[in-house]
Design a protein around this motif. Structure first.
Motif, short mmCIF file in Angstrom:
data_model
loop_
_atom_site.label_atom_id
_atom_site.label_comp_id
_atom_site.label_asym_id
_atom_site.label_seq_id
_atom_site.Cartn_x
_atom_site.Cartn_y
_atom_site.Cartn_z
N UNK A 45 0.86 -1.19 0.00
CA UNK A 45 0.00 0.00 0.00
C UNK A 45 0.89 1.24 0.00
N UNK A 46 0.27 2.37 -0.29
CA UNK A 46 0.88 3.66 0.03
C UNK A 46 0.05 4.25 1.16
N UNK A 47 0.63 5.16 1.94
CA UNK A 47 -0.07 5.64 3.13
C UNK A 47 -1.02 6.79 2.82
N UNK A 48 -2.18 6.75 3.52
CA UNK A 48 -3.12 7.86 3.48
C UNK A 48 -2.66 8.90 4.49
N UNK A 49 -1.67 9.70 4.09
CA UNK A 49 -1.10 10.68 5.01
C UNK A 49 -0.31 11.72 4.22
N UNK A 50 0.02 12.80 4.90
CA UNK A 50 1.01 13.72 4.35
C UNK A 50 2.38 13.08 4.55
N UNK A 51 2.67 12.80 5.80
CA UNK A 51 3.82 11.96 6.13
C UNK A 51 3.40 11.01 7.25
N UNK A 52 4.11 9.93 7.35
CA UNK A 52 3.89 8.94 8.39
C UNK A 52 5.19 8.80 9.16
N UNK A 53 5.10 8.74 10.49
CA UNK A 53 6.31 8.43 11.26
C UNK A 53 6.16 7.02 11.83
N UNK A 54 7.25 6.28 11.79
CA UNK A 54 7.21 4.89 12.25
C UNK A 54 8.27 4.66 13.32
N UNK A 55 7.83 4.15 14.44
CA UNK A 55 8.76 3.67 15.46
C UNK A 55 8.80 2.15 15.30
N UNK A 56 9.96 1.68 14.84
CA UNK A 56 10.04 0.27 14.45
C UNK A 56 10.78 -0.56 15.49
N UNK A 57 10.45 -1.81 15.50
CA UNK A 57 11.18 -2.78 16.31
C UNK A 57 12.62 -2.82 15.80
N UNK A 58 13.57 -2.56 16.70
CA UNK A 58 14.96 -2.48 16.23
C UNK A 58 15.59 -3.85 16.00
N UNK A 59 14.91 -4.88 16.48
CA UNK A 59 15.51 -6.21 16.38
C UNK A 59 14.93 -7.05 15.25
N UNK A 60 13.74 -6.66 14.79
CA UNK A 60 13.07 -7.51 13.79
C UNK A 60 12.73 -6.67 12.57
N UNK A 61 13.20 -7.07 11.41
CA UNK A 61 12.87 -6.38 10.16
C UNK A 61 11.51 -6.81 9.66
N UNK A 62 11.27 -6.60 8.39
CA UNK A 62 10.00 -7.03 7.80
C UNK A 62 9.42 -5.98 6.87
N UNK A 63 9.75 -4.69 7.14
CA UNK A 63 9.24 -3.63 6.27
C UNK A 63 10.03 -3.63 4.97
N UNK A 64 9.31 -3.60 3.87
CA UNK A 64 9.97 -3.57 2.56
C UNK A 64 9.36 -2.47 1.70
N UNK A 65 10.17 -1.93 0.80
CA UNK A 65 9.70 -0.88 -0.09
C UNK A 65 9.90 -1.32 -1.54
N UNK A 66 8.94 -0.95 -2.37
CA UNK A 66 8.98 -1.34 -3.79
C UNK A 66 9.78 -0.32 -4.58
N UNK A 67 10.86 -0.77 -5.21
CA UNK A 67 11.68 0.13 -6.02
C UNK A 67 11.15 0.14 -7.45
N UNK A 68 11.53 1.19 -8.20
CA UNK A 68 11.18 1.21 -9.62
C UNK A 68 11.73 -0.07 -10.23
N UNK A 69 10.96 -0.68 -11.09
CA UNK A 69 11.41 -1.93 -11.68
C UNK A 69 10.83 -3.14 -10.98
N UNK A 70 10.09 -2.89 -9.91
CA UNK A 70 9.34 -3.98 -9.28
C UNK A 70 10.10 -4.83 -8.28
N UNK A 71 11.24 -4.32 -7.80
CA UNK A 71 12.02 -5.11 -6.84
C UNK A 71 11.69 -4.65 -5.42
N UNK A 72 11.42 -5.63 -4.54
CA UNK A 72 11.17 -5.31 -3.13
C UNK A 72 12.49 -5.28 -2.37
N UNK A 73 12.68 -4.22 -1.59
CA UNK A 73 13.94 -4.05 -0.87
C UNK A 73 13.64 -3.91 0.63
#
Ligand SMILES: O=C(O)CCC(=O)C(=O)O
Ligand SMILES: [Fe+2]
Length: 184
Positions: A45-73
């Motif tokens: 998804x993209x966020x319904x916001x102007x900006x979103x702030x995220x406080x993330x778990x520092x020990x566990x990843x999982x968040x990924x972003x879609x780059x141009x070209x369709x690759x998840x990073x």
């Protein structure tokens, strides 16, 4: 963000977003998942916001972003204690006429439990969203139609359910070819 485009601080925050900003927080607990290959923690998804702030778990990843070209990073979890990740949302993409783009992101499930605290900053609900006229001009036509903030927010959930970006679901993107022909 306004300053990086050469404007004053009130360019987005006060004048377009308004002073009585609506913001809401989402606290998410992602339980450990025995079959992470079958489900998302949170679908793309993209966020319904102007900006979103995220406080993330520092020990566990999982968040990924879609780059141009369709690759998840993977978004690296290198934040120090108390640091927040800031994600650009759809409203900023529209107001900035795509000077800033809202990244498509998702959370993949994993074998460890994970938590996040996310705050979405949204414009006053009675406002209209449209590209700032200072960011529209020759060679840079308006890329989005005007939309009411509340209409956009309501559309977000239907779009999310359908797995479509809200901007496209609400047909908010100006057809580039039509804009070129009309000189808009
Ligand atoms: O939990 C996360 O890391 C991301 C959550 C998210 O993208 C959202 O709630 O919109
Ligand atoms: Fe998100």
């Amino acid at each position: 963000m306004a300053r990086t485009l050469g404007f004053d601080e009130e360019f987005f925050a006060g004048r377009r977003v308004g002073n009585k900003v609506a913001s809401y927080a989402r606290f998410t607990y992602y339980p450990p998942c025995p079959r992470p290959e079958l489900v998302y923690g949170l679908k793309p998804h993209t966020d319904n916001s102007v900006v979103t702030t995220l406080l993330l778990d520092r020990d566990v990843g999982g968040l990924q972003v879609l780059k141009d070209g369709g690759r998840w990073v993977d978004v690296p979890v290198r934040l120090r204690r108390g640091e927040l990740l800031v994600v650009v949302g759809d409203e900023m993409e529209i107001m900035s006429n795509a000077a800033f783009r809202a990244p498509t992101h998702r959370v993949v499930a994993g074998g460890r439990e994970r938590m996040s605290l996310v705050i979405f900053y949204q414009p006053e609900p009675n406002r209209d969203l449209e590209p700032a006229e200072e960011l529209v001009g020759e060679g840079r036509p308006a890329q989005y139609r005007r939309l009411n903030v509340k209409t956009f927010g309501d559309g977000f959930w239907d779009a999310f359910a359908r797995g479509e970006p809200t901007i496209d679901f609400l047909n908010a993107r100006v057809d580039k070819e039509a804009a070129a022909v009309s000189g808009a």
